[in-house]
Design an enzyme around this catalytic site. Structure first.
Site, PDB file in Angstrom:
ATOM      1  N   GLU A  44      -1.586 -15.242   4.195  1.00  0.00           N
ATOM      2  CA  GLU A  44      -0.790 -14.035   4.409  1.00  0.00           C
ATOM      3  C   GLU A  44       0.702 -14.378   4.500  1.00  0.00           C
ATOM      4  O   GLU A  44       1.093 -15.317   5.190  1.00  0.00           O
ATOM      5  CB  GLU A  44      -1.255 -13.369   5.709  1.00  0.00           C
ATOM      6  CG  GLU A  44      -0.543 -12.083   6.064  1.00  0.00           C
ATOM      7  CD  GLU A  44      -0.998 -11.520   7.415  1.00  0.00           C
ATOM      8  OE1 GLU A  44      -0.745 -10.335   7.672  1.00  0.00           O
ATOM      9  OE2 GLU A  44      -1.614 -12.281   8.212  1.00  0.00           O
ATOM     10  N   LYS A 117      -2.142  -3.274   4.111  1.00  0.00           N
ATOM     11  CA  LYS A 117      -2.908  -3.575   5.328  1.00  0.00           C
ATOM     12  C   LYS A 117      -3.138  -2.322   6.165  1.00  0.00           C
ATOM     13  O   LYS A 117      -2.198  -1.596   6.514  1.00  0.00           O
ATOM     14  CB  LYS A 117      -2.147  -4.630   6.133  1.00  0.00           C
ATOM     15  CG  LYS A 117      -2.884  -5.188   7.333  1.00  0.00           C
ATOM     16  CD  LYS A 117      -2.077  -6.343   7.922  1.00  0.00           C
ATOM     17  CE  LYS A 117      -2.765  -7.010   9.086  1.00  0.00           C
ATOM     18  NZ  LYS A 117      -1.992  -8.178   9.572  1.00  0.00           N
ATOM     19  N   CYS A 154      -5.844 -10.133   7.279  1.00  0.00           N
ATOM     20  CA  CYS A 154      -5.816 -10.626   8.649  1.00  0.00           C
ATOM     21  C   CYS A 154      -6.505  -9.685   9.645  1.00  0.00           C
ATOM     22  O   CYS A 154      -7.727  -9.675   9.700  1.00  0.00           O
ATOM     23  CB  CYS A 154      -4.380 -10.927   9.065  1.00  0.00           C
ATOM     24  SG  CYS A 154      -4.277 -12.091  10.464  1.00  0.00           S
TER      25      CYS A 154
END
Length: 294
Positions: A44, A117, A154
């Site tokens: 990331e 995200k 994540c």
């Protein structure tokens, strides 16, 4: 007919020399491709240190517009050169807001789309709400040269609903670029490594598909001082479709880890379990609410 695919995860440390980070990431992709990888996962926000360790609005200047992003264009061209599928993590500016984004580059260099995200953490050392708006792309699964691939980022990896939705959309594998570690305010923080890995191994076993995560390594400090830091614990790994770790990197070494999966065999194994046949969506209404009320 078999359908073997070699998947690679990488990990590296990042500095404030952005061009050095990009060069190092490219070197790792080339190394993975040279060892036979067809899908390569970088960590990331690999262009910079993990800047959300602190609330500093100046870091917003690091963001790139998708259409002008040299990170995306450089690594899409690399994907085409090496004939690999390459999810590209970058800090995106769109209008007056910002997203933590992955652009999916196919093996011919075509950028198939973006995933923004969905779940944005806000904890000491992970001040992401200071920078990123919750993604508005929806969960994404792409048909690539090497299978149908879903990507989360994540904090998304802690939500089983995300993995299940991508599996229901036909994902052959799920990839998670990551930045996670321990140690805050000069003290050792809770070591989340086992829970982090076990959560994703559970996604692999429950959805009967390979899951991979690429983390970073090294100690990173806030820009204002050296009292607050994160020790990123690496351990990038690939779990097979039974939830077994098939390859894992160390905690503090730059590495490339590879694993070959036969997607046809995985699909046949998934069919034999009939997990998706036996689902009861009519019972899961609480999942669609915030407070569990149905």
């Amino acid at each position: 007919m078999t359908h073997p695919i070699t998947l690679a995860v990488t990990q590296m440390a990042c500095s404030w020399d952005q061009q050095a980070n990009l060069k190092n990431a490219e070197r790792l992709v080339r190394q993975a491709a040279g060892q036979g990888a067809q899908v390569v996962l970088l960590q990331e926000l690999f262009r910079t240190p993990y800047f959300p360790i602190e609330q500093c609005h100046k870091h917003r200047a690091l963001a790139e517009r998708f259409e002008q992003s040299d990170t995306v264009s450089r690594f899409a061209a690399l994907a085409a050169e090496l004939r690999v599928v390459l999810p590209i993590s970058f800090f995106e500016k769109a209008g007056e807001v910002y997203f933590n984004t992955v652009a999916m580059a196919d093996a011919d260099g075509t950028v198939l789309g973006r995933y923004r995200k969905s779940h944005i953490p806000n904890d000491p050392g992970y001040q992401e709400k200071q920078f990123f708006s919750p993604g508005n792309s929806g969960l994404r699964v792409w048909d690539t040269a090497y299978g149908r691939i879903g990507v989360g980022i994540c904090w998304d990896q802690w939500f089983p609903e995300v993995a299940r939705c991508m599996a229901l959309a036909g994902a052959d594998m799920i990839l998670y670029p990551t930045a996670i570690g321990s140690g805050l305010d000069g003290e050792d923080g809770t070591d989340s490594l086992d829970a982090w890995r076990n959560a994703m191994c559970g996604h692999a076993a429950c959805n009967i598909l390979p899951v991979a995560a690429a983390n970073r390594i090294g100690r990173e400090y806030t820009t204002e001082g050296r009292e607050t830091f994160l020790d990123f614990y690496g351990n990038s790994f690939i779990a097979d479709h039974k939830g077994v770790v098939a390859g894992q990197a160390g905690s503090d070494t730059e590495e490339v880890v590879l694993h070959t999966v036969d997607l046809t065999q995985v699909r046949n194994y998934r069919d034999s379990w009939a997990v998706f046949r036996d689902r009861r969506p009519d019972l899961y209404g609480a999942i669609t609410t915030l407070d569990g009320a149905t």
